[in-house]
Structure formats: structure tokens, C-alpha cells
Write a protein that holds these residues in place. Sequence first.
Motif, PDB file in Angstrom:
ATOM      1  N   ASN A 192      74.303  -7.142  71.532  1.00  0.00           N
ATOM      2  CA  ASN A 192      74.791  -8.505  71.341  1.00  0.00           C
ATOM      3  C   ASN A 192      73.645  -9.390  70.890  1.00  0.00           C
ATOM      4  N   GLY A 193      73.966 -10.642  70.627  1.00  0.00           N
ATOM      5  CA  GLY A 193      72.945 -11.579  70.151  1.00  0.00           C
ATOM      6  C   GLY A 193      72.887 -11.623  68.642  1.00  0.00           C
ATOM      7  N   SER A 194      71.791 -12.124  68.127  1.00  0.00           N
ATOM      8  CA  SER A 194      71.653 -12.297  66.683  1.00  0.00           C
ATOM      9  C   SER A 194      70.775 -11.198  66.083  1.00  0.00           C
ATOM     10  N   VAL A 195      71.010 -10.934  64.819  1.00  0.00           N
ATOM     11  CA  VAL A 195      70.215  -9.943  64.094  1.00  0.00           C
ATOM     12  C   VAL A 195      68.848 -10.550  63.785  1.00  0.00           C
TER      13      VAL A 195
ATOM     14  N   GLN B 134      67.512  -8.468  58.589  1.00  0.00           N
ATOM     15  CA  GLN B 134      68.682  -9.017  57.901  1.00  0.00           C
ATOM     16  C   GLN B 134      68.825  -8.524  56.462  1.00  0.00           C
ATOM     17  N   THR B 135      67.838  -7.784  55.980  1.00  0.00           N
ATOM     18  CA  THR B 135      67.928  -7.233  54.630  1.00  0.00           C
ATOM     19  C   THR B 135      68.759  -5.956  54.583  1.00  0.00           C
ATOM     20  N   PHE B 136      69.052  -5.358  55.755  1.00  0.00           N
ATOM     21  CA  PHE B 136      69.850  -4.141  55.779  1.00  0.00           C
ATOM     22  C   PHE B 136      71.335  -4.486  55.648  1.00  0.00           C
TER      23      PHE B 136
ATOM     24  N   GLY C  65      74.897 -13.298  62.776  1.00  0.00           N
ATOM     25  CA  GLY C  65      73.775 -13.574  61.886  1.00  0.00           C
ATOM     26  C   GLY C  65      73.790 -12.609  60.716  1.00  0.00           C
ATOM     27  N   ARG C  66      73.088 -12.992  59.687  1.00  0.00           N
ATOM     28  CA  ARG C  66      73.080 -12.153  58.494  1.00  0.00           C
ATOM     29  C   ARG C  66      72.642 -10.736  58.812  1.00  0.00           C
ATOM     30  N   PRO C  67      73.294  -9.739  58.143  1.00  0.00           N
ATOM     31  CA  PRO C  67      74.311  -9.852  57.084  1.00  0.00           C
ATOM     32  C   PRO C  67      75.733 -10.022  57.614  1.00  0.00           C
TER      33      PRO C  67
ATOM     34  N   LEU D 154      77.857 -15.886  60.605  1.00  0.00           N
ATOM     35  CA  LEU D 154      76.861 -16.772  61.189  1.00  0.00           C
ATOM     36  C   LEU D 154      77.068 -16.916  62.690  1.00  0.00           C
ATOM     37  N   CYS D 155      75.959 -17.064  63.398  1.00  0.00           N
ATOM     38  CA  CYS D 155      76.032 -17.296  64.835  1.00  0.00           C
ATOM     39  C   CYS D 155      76.439 -18.747  65.109  1.00  0.00           C
ATOM     40  N   PRO D 156      77.028 -19.033  66.289  1.00  0.00           N
ATOM     41  CA  PRO D 156      77.357 -20.425  66.635  1.00  0.00           C
ATOM     42  C   PRO D 156      76.114 -21.313  66.577  1.00  0.00           C
ATOM     43  N   GLY D 157      76.239 -22.429  65.908  1.00  0.00           N
ATOM     44  CA  GLY D 157      75.109 -23.343  65.794  1.00  0.00           C
ATOM     45  C   GLY D 157      74.257 -23.122  64.569  1.00  0.00           C
ATOM     46  N   ASP D 158      74.431 -21.966  63.877  1.00  0.00           N
ATOM     47  CA  ASP D 158      73.671 -21.728  62.657  1.00  0.00           C
ATOM     48  C   ASP D 158      74.193 -22.629  61.550  1.00  0.00           C
ATOM     49  N   VAL D 159      73.331 -22.946  60.609  1.00  0.00           N
ATOM     50  CA  VAL D 159      73.728 -23.724  59.435  1.00  0.00           C
ATOM     51  C   VAL D 159      73.736 -22.813  58.237  1.00  0.00           C
TER      52      VAL D 159
END
Length: 656
Positions: free
Chosen positions: A201-204, A209-211, A223-225, A228-233
Amino acid sequence: MLPHKHTLVVVATVATLALAAVLAAPQADLASERAALLSLRSSVGGRTLFWNATRDSPCNWAGVQCEHGHVVELHLPGVALSGEIPVGIFGNLTQLRTLSLRFNALRGSLPSDLASCVNLRNLYIQRNLLTGQIPPFLFHLPDLVRLNMGFNNFSGPFPSAFNNLTRLKTLFLENNQLSGPIPDLNKLTLDQFNVSDNLLNGSVPLKLQTFPQDSFLGNSLCGRPLSLCPGDVADPLSVDNNAKGNNNDNKKNKLSGGAIAGIVVGSVVFLLLLVFLLIFLCRNKSAKNTSAVDIATVKHPETESEVLADKGVSDVENGGHANVNPAIASVAAVAAGNGGSKAEGNAKKLVFFGNAARAFDLEDLLRASAEVLGKGTFGTAYKAVLEAGPVVAVKRLKDVTISEKEFKEKIEAVGAMDHESLVPLRAYYFSRDEKLLVYDYMPMGSLSALLHGNKGAGRTPLNWEVRSGIALGAARGIEYLHSRGPNVSHGNIKSSNILLTKSYDARVSDFGLAHLVGPSSTPNRVAGYRAPEVTDPRKVSQMADVYSFGVLLLELLTGKAPTHALLNEEGVDLPRWVQSVVREEWTSEVFDLELLRYQNVEEEMVQLLQLAVDCAAQYPDKRPSMSEVVRSIQELRRSSLKEDQDQIQHDNDILL
């Protein structure tokens, strides 16, 4: 003080003893390594571990490789190992650089004495039943480059200590029970990474994030790819572009009424011109397609390129298309106008095979609209769309040097071949200057175009089921040819000669043509496919066909052409490149990326890869027959189908 002579004797004795000790040390080490391997065999079994414990050196045992008197590689993939690996074995195999135990049924945890193998570079333990947390001693193996622990039952957190393995390039942990967040792996420079189907769990982390998405699916990650996670822009670049777009829209909204009127008037004028142009082109094309050609009045051109030039048609290379209805008409005209009285009597006749329906004749070909499909080894192929009848493929042969009688005998033998995995030859035309063959048209083109053609976003990936089906169909077609007699071979097996129906069924083409053409057609015929023992491309044995088919299988599995630029830079052909990669256990680097997403059939893919390597063996007597090849492909496809059915049943049981 000893006399000088005695001193020399003592020195010589000491030197001899020291040399003996040095020479005996590897033997002693090898003895302990032999004992460790035998202990491993007695602990976990294995259907192929028929090691001779009494006479042979362990360096001669299957799966064991040695250097300088030490075991440095141990490859035991898919040999039915089961149970737990006991502690105390790897402490005597300290020189190991590669350990492969993948595709077995090993249980429990990794033995702690594996920490003694400080030179270990490649560790492959995927597809077992191993459990427990990822052992900490792995992070004290500084030379690890490739680590595959996928498809086990490892649990616990994702250790940040992976950062200690600064040489690591491949990390596969998919299909386990790992939980928690993925740590930042800032000290690593990974080429391959997969943690899909865990409990993460959590963000990448940013560096990962290039994979692609497939590396992270089946978790609670964001998160990418992925999304988006909550709160990300959103991406600042996208925001900037949107802002610029809005500014441009505002500017457009401020256009004056006169400018808008001018744009409207200009658009209307442009559309009217476009409509008139389309009407003109359609009428012109219709007139060309419906006009008949009088054979007697067509001028005899000197060459095919002159025919095409005279009619305004360019010389189209493989895979190109052009409207060449006049080209086919001119070919027929050459046959009618230059063969004397006998040729004139046969000018309008196609010779059909067997009970094939005579739905058209040569005059119908003159009226047909056609396009160049490609220029192959034996001539140029056209797609001919008849006004009232089927769509056919017409091959205009080049460099035919044999007599009409011999041509008729050989081509009738080809026409008599009837099998669902062959492209049927329906008819032929022969004159002194022109030889035409008429085949069924295969709408999906060739395997070569399918594999190496469109690589863009609109490409449909070829899955395992399609590829293995193509392999089986092609193998059956070649097996049928070989069953016609010990001296019957194809002689030109390559991916561009495997054509496909709408349902992706494979059909073998160009069989039986190798003996019709002169030597000028043969030099580039089978670049990359030709067996090493073949010196005359016109004289190819059945075992040479098997070699070519092996290369074809490798092409199907790797997605690389036999003359792939990256391979040729090193002067390495496709079979040798695959063998060198597999020898290092980098199996995932061999397969086409489109196939790697189908991980539930990895075992069948490896089996087909091994079959391909066997077919492409250096010596003919080491290669299987095509009948054996067909049976092997049938078995692995049945195995794959059974696994799919079992999985479906398992899923249904869960739902119920």
C-alpha cells in the motif's frame, strides 16, 4: 651448515610438497562440493538428477558448471524438487555465482548458509512454495545482479535494505504476500522491477515511477504510473499547457466578426474544391477498373520494371501496395504474344489442379484490380480482386531456368499437396517468358508483418494462445511436407512465408518452389534461417528445414528477427544469442515484452523455447524430427489449456 648439494635437495622437496598441496586443495574442495550436491539431491529429490556419484566429476553432472575446479553455477529449473532445503549445503558451495531452482515445489525458507555464497550474482527461485520474510542475509550478498523471488509465499514488509545491493539490476517479487509501503530504492539503478499482486500500500516511490503499470497492479498502491494519490496535484506541465490552451481560447473568442466571416467563406470554398476533386478521382478510377484489355494489342515490354514504369506504377518493395491492374494484364500479354503458335493456343488458359472450381480464367485476371503484396525470393506477388469471383494471390516467378516439361512435373507435385496448414496452389500458367502461380489469398498477411510491422499504439499484442497456435499450425504444415517422402523439403522456411487466415491460423507458403529457380534467386533467400550445413540453398534437407523452423520459433518467442540489428552488430545469430542469454538464466530478457504479461504460461513458454533451441542445434543428428516437434507443441498447448481450465474452476469455486 648443510652442504650446497643437500640444500638444493631440501629446497626441491619443499617446493614439491608446496605444489602438491596447492594442486590437492581444489580436489579437496571439489570433493566437499560433490558431497554437498549429493546431500541436496537426497534432501529434495528431482526427476532428472541422475548424477553418477561413483565415477563422474560433479562438473560433468547435468545442471552443474565448474571453473578452476569449483562449482560456480547450479541450474535445476523445473526438475520436480520438493520439500525443504536443509542448512549445511551451500556452506560448501561458496564459489557459486548463479543458482537457479525456479519452477519447482520447494517449501519453507531459504537456508541461512546461502549467506556463504558471497560471489552470488544471479538467484532464481521463482515459482516455488517458499515462505517467511525475505531473509536479511540476502542483503549481504554484494554482487547480486538479478534476483527473482516471484510466485512464492514470502510475507512481511518490503525491506529497505535492498539499497545495500548496489549492483542489482533485476528485482522480481510479484505474486507474494508482501505488505506495507514500497521503500525508496534511491541507491539502486534497476532495469527490471515487478511487485504486482502483493499486499502493498501507499504511494509508488518517485524513482520507480518509470516502470509500467503492470509492475504494480494487484496492490493498494497509488501514484504514477497508477492513479494519483489523494492530495496529489496534476502534472505541472499539464497545468501549464491547459492554462496556455485557455489563453488561446480567450484570444480566439476575441476574433472580430470580419475575421470569422472570412474563415467561413474560405472553408466553404475549400470543401467545394475537395468535393469536385473526389468526384473526378472516383470517375477516373472507375473507368480504369471497368475497362477490358485486348491481349493482341498490348505492346511487349522488355522487363517487369518497364511494364510498371510504362503504366505509371512504382516498383513497390515488400509490404507496399499499388494499383497494378495494368501490370498483371501486361504479364499475360507477354505470355500471349511471344510464345509462337503453341503459346497462342494456351495464352488464355490457366491450368487448374484437381477438382478446383474453374471460377475464372486469364481474361478475368486482366480485368481484375490488383495491388503488389511484395517481392519475395521467387518473384513478385499480387492481390487480384476479380469482378465476379474470389480474391486470389498471383505470384509471378522469376529466374525459372528449367524446361516446360520439368516445370509441369514439379509444379503438379506441388499442386497435389493438400493440407489445412498449407496455402493451396489453385492454378498455374506457363509460357516461355512468363510463369504465374495462383494461390488462395490470406487476408491477415504474413507472420513477419504481424511480428515486426505496426509497433505503434494501435498494435494488437499477440498473446501466448495466438503464438503457440501459429507455431503448431506451421509445424503441422511442414510435417505434412516431410511425410511426402524422405527427399521432400520446403527449403525456404521463414516468417514471411507463414501466412495467416482471419482467425490467425497459420498456412505455410512457397513450398516446392526452391527447385524451380536458378542460383541468382538463392543468395539472400534465408539469411538468418539457413542451417550451418547447407552449402547449396537449392538443396535443403528435412533436418535443415527443422533448423529453420527452430529459428522461426525463436523469432515468434523473442519478437526479434534473425537479422536483428542489435544482434548483427556483434555478429551473433538469433539461436546463439538466445543460448547465451538462457545460459545466464536471464529468461525474462529473451521473451518478447508482449508475452511477459502472460505469466501464468511461463513454464510452457520456457518449454517451447527449449524446443526451439533443440531444433536449431548445430548438428543435424541432434535435431528432432518435425513429427516430434508437432507432438511437443501439442502437449505444451494441452498443458496450458488445462492450467487455464483449472484456474477458471478455482475462480468459480471461490465465487460459489
